[in-house]
Design an enzyme around this catalytic site. Sequence first.
Site, mmCIF file in Angstrom:
data_model
loop_
_atom_site.group_PDB
_atom_site.id
_atom_site.type_symbol
_atom_site.label_atom_id
_atom_site.label_comp_id
_atom_site.label_asym_id
_atom_site.label_seq_id
_atom_site.Cartn_x
_atom_site.Cartn_y
_atom_site.Cartn_z
ATOM 1 C CG HIS A 89 -1.942 -1.162 1.077
ATOM 2 N ND1 HIS A 89 -2.979 -1.161 0.162
ATOM 3 C CD2 HIS A 89 -1.997 -2.356 1.709
ATOM 4 C CE1 HIS A 89 -3.649 -2.297 0.251
ATOM 5 N NE2 HIS A 89 -3.060 -3.039 1.186
ATOM 6 C CD GLU A 104 -3.953 -0.239 -9.147
ATOM 7 O OE1 GLU A 104 -3.980 -1.259 -9.891
ATOM 8 O OE2 GLU A 104 -3.085 -0.049 -8.283
ATOM 9 C CD GLU A 123 -1.221 -8.214 -8.393
ATOM 10 O OE1 GLU A 123 -2.225 -7.991 -7.700
ATOM 11 O OE2 GLU A 123 -0.300 -7.387 -8.540
HETATM 12 C C1 SAM Z 1 -3.779 -3.048 -6.356
HETATM 13 S S1 SAM Z 1 -4.523 -2.968 -4.828
HETATM 14 C C2 SAM Z 1 -5.372 -1.418 -4.914
HETATM 15 C C3 SAM Z 1 -5.725 -0.861 -3.562
HETATM 16 C C4 SAM Z 1 -6.423 0.479 -3.613
HETATM 17 N N1 SAM Z 1 -7.598 0.443 -4.434
HETATM 18 C C5 SAM Z 1 -5.500 1.552 -4.107
HETATM 19 O O1 SAM Z 1 -5.705 2.033 -5.208
HETATM 20 O O2 SAM Z 1 -4.558 1.892 -3.404
HETATM 21 C C6 SAM Z 1 -5.750 -4.159 -4.987
HETATM 22 C C7 SAM Z 1 -6.501 -4.452 -3.732
HETATM 23 O O3 SAM Z 1 -7.586 -5.287 -4.065
HETATM 24 C C8 SAM Z 1 -7.742 -6.300 -3.103
HETATM 25 N N2 SAM Z 1 -8.367 -7.412 -3.810
HETATM 26 C C9 SAM Z 1 -7.841 -8.154 -4.818
HETATM 27 N N3 SAM Z 1 -8.722 -9.066 -5.247
HETATM 28 C C10 SAM Z 1 -9.833 -8.895 -4.495
HETATM 29 C C11 SAM Z 1 -11.086 -9.548 -4.465
HETATM 30 N N4 SAM Z 1 -11.360 -10.552 -5.280
HETATM 31 N N5 SAM Z 1 -11.995 -9.138 -3.574
HETATM 32 C C12 SAM Z 1 -11.723 -8.120 -2.716
HETATM 33 N N6 SAM Z 1 -10.549 -7.480 -2.690
HETATM 34 C C13 SAM Z 1 -9.619 -7.856 -3.571
HETATM 35 C C14 SAM Z 1 -6.327 -6.569 -2.632
HETATM 36 O O4 SAM Z 1 -6.324 -7.166 -1.354
HETATM 37 C C15 SAM Z 1 -5.718 -5.196 -2.671
HETATM 38 O O5 SAM Z 1 -5.857 -4.529 -1.448
#
Ligand code: SAM
Length: 472
Positions: free
Chosen positions: A150, A249, A258
Amino acid sequence: MQLKKCCDDNFTAHLRRVYISSEFTDAPSYFVKRFNLFLSGKTAGESKSDMQTENEEEEDASVEEYVALTNYTGSGSDQLSFSSGDTLLVHSKPSSEWWWAELKGDIGYVPASYLRQDAAAAAAEEEEEEDEDPWQDEEYFGSYGKLRLHLEMLSDKSRTEAYRQVILSNSASLRNKVVIDLGCGTGIISLFCAQLAQPSEVFAVEASSMAEYTRQLVKQNGCEAVVTVLQGRAEEIELPERVDVLVSEWMGNCLLFEFMVESVLVARDRWLKEGGVMWPSSATLTLVPCQANSYYAEKMAFWEQPYGLDFTPLQPLAQQEFFTKPKFSHLIEPDDCLTTPCDVLCLDMYTLQVKDLEEIKGQFHFCLEKSGVFHGFTAWFTVHFESLETGGATVELNTGPNSEPTHWKQTLFMLDRPVSVFAGDSISGNILLRRNSVWRRHMTVTLHWSINSSTEETDTTQVGTKSFPMWR
Ligand SMILES: C[S@@+](CC[C@H](N)C(=O)[O-])C[C@H]1O[C@@H](n2cnc3c(N)ncnc32)[C@H](O)[C@@H]1O
């Protein structure tokens, strides 16, 4: 098992391009022994007597039979050539892509992706893998439950400001709209929505344990009346209503690594209203043939004369160790592009289906604008956010070399051997992103190319193909 663990470490280490360790550092002594054998230049037959160790029985037991799926022509003396249908004895798997195998008494490296196990052995392996989670959710959400990723994402101004700009420039249209922020992490996009626009509701969905802190952050910033944090996998959570906007995102290295995009598509089909908006709305992958002089010098040319000694016998090993996988976090200089980049894939986030993700193909044709050394291809992505305002401009997040660097940087695919090229030559071919059928967050990128020389009197064409696992 040690190798498997090592691969898993690499997987989480490569989330969002953070590189930690080499795959070989944790290799069991068995593999190390096999490497020594290779370096000594002995064949399997010769080595047999040398290997009368206390571990011999154990080693023989670990030799596995594989069948070649297709023909392969080995490059260099350390690789085996084989034909479709040949049965190879795999002695060790020092990496997930290159195995140490034997065919008719010859021994050498073979590309793992060209082989399949015979049916009985494959069934046994499948049974073993059944217990493992193909999504690796524990490691994946474990990493997002900590701050490191993060911090990296939020410190990436180009990325985060692009999302802020999307919300700000669409604030009028977002009024009274229901938004889902899929994979909200620390909640940054939800907070932008609540503070810069006036949506009626934002569902901030996050599967990792970060969600507990996100709730606090929402409260701390006075947004709890608008933002509801839901902890759970997007595929499983229930919302009280459908949404007008799905923002997320989700992009990984080389766009798809991923495969969080699958979660986005599933949530789109479950929760987006008819005519609802997807942000990003489209995504492209761009490729350019390039030079990579300093990376090549650092990893390959180095062995030519360290301390005045000839270490070139290590070069095949260097090729396998450093050029088998793509190099994440590469920052290409615009000057290293041999020509104008070309968009090879374009995903429409409204129409893309989960099944489309299994195999995505693109084509390229480049006419080289300068002479130089063709070391490989560099890839990056761009995403577009359509405007909801009449006459409003599309917001773009471009991770290429002509934009501000992002935390994704670019991805470099090194050829096994550099090729001298000249202005006017052309490079054409195709790219295939094949999703791993077991490990759902991974894929293999295969590049096929042919170089047509413009300088030869008789037309010459050099063709090549190489598969790059990311990460399995
Ligand atoms: C790339 S990060 C983006 C975090 C935030 N939106 C930002 O822009 O800083 C992706 C986030 O999505 C969450 N994530 C990924 N797949 C997910 C899913 N199927 N359901 C819920 N959360 C998910 C991850 O745990 C991660 O915190």
